[in-house]
Design an enzyme around this catalytic site. Sequence first.
Site, mmCIF file in Angstrom:
data_model
loop_
_atom_site.group_PDB
_atom_site.id
_atom_site.type_symbol
_atom_site.label_atom_id
_atom_site.label_comp_id
_atom_site.label_asym_id
_atom_site.label_seq_id
_atom_site.Cartn_x
_atom_site.Cartn_y
_atom_site.Cartn_z
ATOM 1 C CE LYS A 11 30.524 42.262 32.064
ATOM 2 N NZ LYS A 11 30.028 42.472 30.853
ATOM 3 C CB VAL A 40 44.762 29.526 19.567
ATOM 4 C CG1 VAL A 40 45.606 28.547 18.944
ATOM 5 C CG2 VAL A 40 45.543 30.613 20.028
ATOM 6 C CD GLU A 72 27.670 36.857 25.725
ATOM 7 O OE1 GLU A 72 26.690 36.940 26.155
ATOM 8 O OE2 GLU A 72 28.568 38.059 25.213
ATOM 9 C CD GLU A 79 23.282 50.234 21.439
ATOM 10 O OE1 GLU A 79 22.134 50.186 22.299
ATOM 11 O OE2 GLU A 79 24.370 49.499 22.049
ATOM 12 C CG ASP A 84 29.214 39.002 29.451
ATOM 13 O OD1 ASP A 84 29.082 39.042 30.714
ATOM 14 O OD2 ASP A 84 29.014 40.105 28.993
ATOM 15 N NE ARG A 128 23.479 46.875 34.231
ATOM 16 C CZ ARG A 128 23.283 45.747 33.204
ATOM 17 N NH1 ARG A 128 22.093 45.447 33.004
ATOM 18 N NH2 ARG A 128 24.320 45.161 32.603
HETATM 19 P P1 0O2 Z 1 30.089 44.238 27.379
HETATM 20 O O1 0O2 Z 1 31.508 43.476 27.900
HETATM 21 O O2 0O2 Z 1 30.361 45.776 27.944
HETATM 22 O O3 0O2 Z 1 29.817 44.203 26.188
HETATM 23 P P2 0O2 Z 1 22.101 42.122 30.064
HETATM 24 O O4 0O2 Z 1 21.464 41.539 31.148
HETATM 25 O O5 0O2 Z 1 21.209 42.398 28.917
HETATM 26 O O6 0O2 Z 1 23.232 43.222 30.119
HETATM 27 P P3 0O2 Z 1 22.816 39.389 29.855
HETATM 28 O O7 0O2 Z 1 21.640 39.036 30.128
HETATM 29 O O8 0O2 Z 1 24.079 38.955 30.353
HETATM 30 O O9 0O2 Z 1 23.068 40.765 29.356
HETATM 31 O O10 0O2 Z 1 22.971 38.683 28.219
HETATM 32 P P4 0O2 Z 1 22.840 39.274 26.787
HETATM 33 O O11 0O2 Z 1 21.589 40.145 26.881
HETATM 34 O O12 0O2 Z 1 22.845 38.188 25.947
HETATM 35 O O13 0O2 Z 1 23.876 40.135 26.614
HETATM 36 C C1 0O2 Z 1 25.535 39.848 26.737
HETATM 37 C C2 0O2 Z 1 26.359 40.763 25.872
HETATM 38 O O14 0O2 Z 1 25.658 41.143 24.678
HETATM 39 C C3 0O2 Z 1 26.419 42.203 26.220
HETATM 40 O O15 0O2 Z 1 27.528 42.372 27.339
HETATM 41 C C4 0O2 Z 1 26.887 42.899 25.221
HETATM 42 O O16 0O2 Z 1 28.290 42.650 24.691
HETATM 43 C C5 0O2 Z 1 25.970 42.326 24.194
HETATM 44 N N1 0O2 Z 1 24.698 43.020 23.798
HETATM 45 C C6 0O2 Z 1 23.362 42.769 24.531
HETATM 46 N N2 0O2 Z 1 22.567 43.847 24.212
HETATM 47 C C7 0O2 Z 1 23.273 44.757 23.381
HETATM 48 C C8 0O2 Z 1 22.956 45.943 23.031
HETATM 49 O O17 0O2 Z 1 21.691 46.507 23.250
HETATM 50 N N3 0O2 Z 1 23.817 46.857 22.513
HETATM 51 C C9 0O2 Z 1 25.000 46.339 22.113
HETATM 52 N N4 0O2 Z 1 26.101 47.094 21.538
HETATM 53 N N5 0O2 Z 1 25.603 45.358 22.894
HETATM 54 C C10 0O2 Z 1 24.639 44.454 23.479
HETATM 55 P P5 0O2 Z 1 27.537 43.379 28.314
HETATM 56 O O18 0O2 Z 1 27.382 42.807 29.690
HETATM 57 O O19 0O2 Z 1 26.917 44.653 27.902
HETATM 58 O O20 0O2 Z 1 29.097 43.640 28.521
#
Ligand code: 0O2
Length: 210
Positions: A46, A20, A138, A153, A71, A57
Amino acid sequence: MNSWDELLSPYKQAVEELKVKLKGVREQYQKSSNHTPIEFVTGRVKPVSSILNKAARKKISFDHLEQEIQDLAGVRIVTQFVEDIETVVELIRKRTDFEILEERDYIIEQKPSGYRSYHLIIWYPVQTIQGEKKIQVELQVRTLSMNFWATIEHSLRYKYSGEIPDEIGRRLIRASEAAFKLDEEMSIIRDEVREAQELLMAKRHQQDIN
Ligand code: 0O2
Ligand code: 0O2
């Protein structure tokens, strides 16, 4: 309420509130005649299955989910141009309704996958019937082109259960480079159109004087 509903309820509230608020920013820009740096805003809590996957993981126990998974609540702000990202980030930095915990610039330093986006982790206060609760949210700020790439992707990654074959991975990196070039080209086109408009205005002004 089951324990997941209970845990995620403030996150759901934060996502709704932030949507909002940020849509309100977009509306204010739309009402002024300025270019709107926000194209659209989406948000999600999430899904439990993704939380469980991430927790497994990263070996995170249920008790530490809220600290370790940043997030659980995610809000995405999508812009037209790369330059709009800085405008949006500046707007976020100036706000007084939450604090910024962390910023991650995956635009200057893209991820090995080719992922580009600007992430901010904020500490957001939610008003609950038990009092105020501060939670992590996030914020992802990215252009339409970055969003297009990341969305596809992400669904491919899901299809391959996280193990994208090397050849597809290399093609995705090339596609990310193409998305980057598209962003650059759109910014150049916009600048040229602006310049042409300014020249036209100046010419008209001169004609009015004469
Ligand atoms: P969702 O809800 O499926 O999108 P990591 O350990 O890398 O998984 P971290 O360290 O918590 O994640 O934080 P990071 O790397 O800043 O990334 C958090 C979110 O950024 C991811 O959430 C994605 O939404 C996005 N993101 C990061 N890397 C990539 C990537 O290579 N490709 C895409 N498409 N998105 C990415 P999650 O956990 O994947 O959840
Ligand atoms: P408008 O005026 O159409 O932009 P919601 O609770 O429905 O507001 P939620 O649950 O996050 O938001 O839904 P969703 O489907 O993720 O989309 C949120 C907003 O983003 C919606 O607009 C969509 O129309 C918009 N949106 C999603 N994907 C795209 C896209 O690829 N391009 C554009 N331009 N917009 C997109 P609103 O908020 O309903 O309002």
